[in-house]
Enzyme design. Sequence first.
Site, short mmCIF file in Angstrom:
data_model
loop_
_atom_site.label_atom_id
_atom_site.label_comp_id
_atom_site.label_asym_id
_atom_site.label_seq_id
_atom_site.Cartn_x
_atom_site.Cartn_y
_atom_site.Cartn_z
N GLU A 35 -46.21 55.63 -167.17
CA GLU A 35 -46.37 55.97 -165.76
C GLU A 35 -47.45 55.08 -165.18
O GLU A 35 -48.55 54.98 -165.74
CB GLU A 35 -46.74 57.44 -165.66
N LYS B 82 -43.28 60.34 -160.57
CA LYS B 82 -43.56 59.42 -161.68
C LYS B 82 -43.52 60.13 -163.03
O LYS B 82 -42.89 59.66 -163.98
CB LYS B 82 -44.94 58.78 -161.49
N THR B 83 -44.22 61.25 -163.12
CA THR B 83 -44.33 61.93 -164.41
C THR B 83 -42.97 62.45 -164.89
O THR B 83 -42.60 62.28 -166.05
CB THR B 83 -45.34 63.07 -164.33
#
Length: 473
Positions: free
Chosen positions: A156, A112-113
Amino acid sequence: MIGIGGSGMSGVARILLDHGVAVSGSDARDSSDLRALADRGAIVRVGHHADALEALGAPPEIVVVSKAAIPADNPELIAARTAGIPVVTRSQVLGHLARAGRSIMVCGTHGKTSTTSMLIAGMLAAGSDPSFAVGGTVLQFGTNARGGNDPVFVAEADESDGSLVHYEPDVVILTNAEPDHLDHFGTAEAYYEVFDTFLARIPATGALVVCLDDDGAAERARRAAAAGVRVLGYRTSDGPATDLPVAGEIDGIVVDSAGTRARLTLDGAPRGELHVGTPGEHMALNALAALLAAREVGAAGGIDLARFTTDGFLEGLSGFGGVGRRFEPRGEAIVRGGRARVYDDYAHHPTEVAAVLGAAREIVRADGGRLVAVFQPHLYSRTRIFAEEFGRALSLADRVVVIDVYGAREQPEPGIDGGTVAQHVTVPVQHVADLDAALSAVRELLEPHDVVFTLGAGDITTLGPRIVAAEGL
């Protein structure tokens, strides 16, 4: 904001400050994030006391908490409820900010990051100025959040506590989906259900950008499509056959110390080369997801297409400087007349560990040294559930050091420690008690040209600089 120094909370604070909101907050301990917020105009305090609600000179209009982190007996929380001040969660604030324009949210068990950060870097290079909130520091910007000038919000979206269901995004990226956070969800089915509920909220004008190489993500996409969501799939060209639409593919993937390159196909037509400055096939896939999501928002009018170009976005990906604690170089250690490179990564799930070490193998192959993994398991429950999988993933290294468990929010479990993982490692491995013992172990085994990765979500991130600084290696 109670717990304002946390990574997620500090990001929300930065966006609010950029938009002219008066912000105060407190945290249990001092930190660089806390001091940075004070420099930007927030009134911050160390420690939790009821009178912190008067820091702005008058009671706040709302109090924000991080759902998972703030105990019910926090004195500021009690004071807010006693005074009738609305208390909302960080995810609710993010959801409100996202509804102010077009929104892209990045979800998935892993990646995600990095994906969110690539999306931001590419959009800025392509001429857009979005607001954004990321779970880590984007190294080239030196921050995890900012309020931009365009009506686009990039964030995110963390599934770990089920807060995904608070969001109503326009475009969603789903990188992958496999069971995690079972200490909260209990079963894999309950974990998947949060994704299914979230994705079903995508409107008819939006889209789901999804990795079709991942079985869990592909199944979530089929369910979303059955609920009327438009699906844009992405994959490697040699990935599994699919019945879902494919908007982008990569092939001819080359990974080295300079990053990852691949041939790019968009909408069935060759589109040149995709290059991202972080090693790993998974990083190239994440970059493709970011490109597809940005194009989708641009096509819907959230970005001025006179400014936004695919070439500009690809150029931004090529210059992407990475994210703190994601394949992050920490320096070189002097080792017996030679040098060993040291990296740090947040990987704390077996799939993440395998992806990082697989990408690291390409760097090691070029130097002719060995790959050394130093791993700190995170949470007793995760260690117990995934011990065998962690052992297989760590066995991709040549030498392994496993530290005892970083418990975080959990109490110790009898019989669960670093040895629970180490017993499943099939290459030479040492089980040590703590960071000091790990440093000593690394000192003994390192040789010139080795590549060291410190891995985990706990305080192991402090070990890399100690390895670099250590004398007498």
